[in-house]
Design an enzyme around this catalytic site. Structure first.
Site, mmCIF file in Angstrom:
data_model
loop_
_atom_site.group_PDB
_atom_site.id
_atom_site.type_symbol
_atom_site.label_atom_id
_atom_site.label_comp_id
_atom_site.label_asym_id
_atom_site.label_seq_id
_atom_site.Cartn_x
_atom_site.Cartn_y
_atom_site.Cartn_z
ATOM 1 N N HIS A 1 -7.329 -5.961 1.022
ATOM 2 C CA HIS A 1 -6.143 -5.119 1.256
ATOM 3 C C HIS A 1 -5.352 -5.579 2.483
ATOM 4 O O HIS A 1 -4.386 -4.934 2.872
ATOM 5 C CB HIS A 1 -6.619 -3.669 1.454
ATOM 6 C CG HIS A 1 -5.566 -2.622 1.230
ATOM 7 N ND1 HIS A 1 -5.069 -2.303 -0.013
ATOM 8 C CD2 HIS A 1 -4.903 -1.795 2.091
ATOM 9 C CE1 HIS A 1 -4.159 -1.340 0.092
ATOM 10 N NE2 HIS A 1 -4.034 -1.027 1.365
ATOM 11 N N ASP B 1 -10.194 -5.616 -3.127
ATOM 12 C CA ASP B 1 -9.590 -4.570 -2.286
ATOM 13 C C ASP B 1 -10.408 -3.282 -2.418
ATOM 14 O O ASP B 1 -10.458 -2.670 -3.481
ATOM 15 C CB ASP B 1 -8.150 -4.360 -2.773
ATOM 16 C CG ASP B 1 -7.371 -3.328 -1.978
ATOM 17 O OD1 ASP B 1 -7.978 -2.384 -1.446
ATOM 18 O OD2 ASP B 1 -6.138 -3.477 -1.922
ATOM 19 N N SER C 1 0.843 -1.199 0.000
ATOM 20 C CA SER C 1 0.000 0.000 0.000
ATOM 21 C C SER C 1 0.882 1.255 0.000
ATOM 22 O O SER C 1 1.642 1.466 -0.954
ATOM 23 C CB SER C 1 -0.946 -0.058 1.204
ATOM 24 O OG SER C 1 -1.970 0.884 1.064
#
Lengths: 290, 290
Positions: free
Chosen positions: A268, A233, A155
């Site tokens: 995620h 996600d 991320s």
């Protein structure tokens, strides 16, 4: 720049060290976890290093506990370095008000705007100070090969890994990322962070910390990049990651060597990363042991 | 007894389901995580089941996130069931005052003493109600093989796994444990829990929930038991686990089939479990697929 060892934990035949040291880049103490695989504990051979950059809100502990990288690093004989995601304790007004800016959200840039520029210097810390401190450490330096380093991240840390790789050709043998913020100048997280750290006006400065922009000028040959994104996600769906923009820029620049995979249904979380940690460690090992 | 699915998370090619259902044993809602490996999602073949019992303070999430059983369950084609460690929300005075008694610390017994005996019935819940509810579920029942079940656990959950196995010959194909409380009648944790749940006076009742006592009367043949204990485990050093007492009782009873391993330097944490999860899943698979 010596390290204090706060804990030594047996993990997959190696040792996970919870370390702390005083950083000249950030002006604060910084926590970092270092995983030494069995190969580093046994002989006098130096092992290569994979640096893992965490996402928003994380400390060095999250991925150490949930990412499952140690299992594969043990098998392949890599050390792992898990830096923190920002200075902590700089005591800047407002630095803990947001989960996506300030503490836990350093974005791997050197801030140029007040009041952040004195302490929020995570680019220098992660790309220079920390590895140099580890490689020159009396305790660990003889176990780590400073010539063989790769980088990965998740991320915000995927953004960090891609941008540090693209800004420093030759510094890292390979790069990989899980759900990276691949075009931060065009997403809310990146716009908020760059406005704060780099100033709202200087958009050219922003581009120097954006993987999609940086790859347009890449002259380092094949990318040696593996990127995974989960189709379940929510941050991907919300347009925070924008991997398509990165892929398009790579193609338009005529750059080879990006393997971008969309993993059906994955979210995620660390469940996603744990599921593909093996592939990312093997990707790094392929180049680190080439 | 239908389940509410609170989350469905992709993990190692399978699905981790966060479930909740109303328990008649405890009189409360109970959370449980169920991992369905890829093999259970693909064909119509039923997969065997490994039940994992958690330690003090844990919820179904801790081991789901940190234990790395899913990686190996996916590879071997096992389902995993992660029950909670006590009722939550029974609203009994004092039930949240201790971390080692009451909420998060049900000890896998059916309490017989007031005020616990109405709700703290984790033995019945884990050994009967929960598996029956899963096997008869319209949603999951056709994926899980009720005839092939093994059990494992950590610390208090290692005690649970060993005692439920020893109390129910033939119910489970194999047993394993990480750092089990192997002789609770002789350690502070067990004495506190059994005094509360079973009454301070009836020591004979305590013995029915003690692996070291139960194995003396075992008539089930070879144990098919794998136990790992870390030599760096502070709770082991403090005499909370007492695996030596269990091993001695096994030997004196002339029982075969206990593999007890002391793992150098490992502590009591999930880092320890993650490091040996593969061995424990493979141990279960050996018997579940025999």
């Amino acid at each position: 720049m010596s390290f204090e060892t706060k804990a030594t934990i047996a993990s997959f035949g190696g040792k996970l060290l919870k370390l702390s040291h005083q950083s000249s880049s950030t002006g604060t103490p910084m926590n970092v976890n270092l995983y030494l695989p069995p190969a580093a504990l046994q002989g006098s051979t130096k092992v290569p290093v994979l640096i893992y950059l965490s996402g928003l809100t994380c400390t060095p502990d999250n991925c150490s506990e949930k990412g499952f990288f140690q299992a594969h690093a043990a098998r392949r004989g890599l050390a792992l370095v898990y830096p923190d995601t920002s200075p902590r304790g700089a005591d800047i007004a407002g630095e803990t008000e947001s989960w996506d800016f300030g503490v836990g959200a350093g974005f791997y840039v050197d801030a140029t705007a007040e009041p952040w520029k004195k302490n929020y210097r995570m680019e220098t810390y992660v790309s220079s100070e920390l590895p140099e401190a580890l490689f020159s450490s009396a305790e660990f330096g003889d176990k780590l090969d400073s010539e063989r380093v790769s980088i990965t991240g998740h991320s915000m840390g995927g953004h960090g890994a891609l941008t540090l790789y693209l800004k420093n050709p030759g510094k890292y043998r390979s790069v990989s990322a899980f759900a990276p913020i691949a075009n931060p100048v065009n997403c809310p997280w990146g716009q908020k962070a760059f406005s704060g750290y780099l100033g709202a006006e200087d958009k050219e400065a922003w581009k120097k910390h954006d993987a999609t922009e940086l790859v347009k000028g890449w002259k380092g040959g094949d990318l040696k990049a593996l990127v995974d994104v989960g189709t379940g996600d929510n941050f991907y769906k919300q347009g925070q990651l924008l991997p398509e923009n990165f892929e398009k820029a790579v193609k338009e620049a005529g750059v080879q060597g990006l393997e971008l995979r969309y993993q059906p249904d994955y979210d995620h979380s660390y469940f996603f990363m744990a599921s593909f940690a093996e592939d990312h460690v093997d990707h790094a090992a392929k180049y680190l042991f080439a």
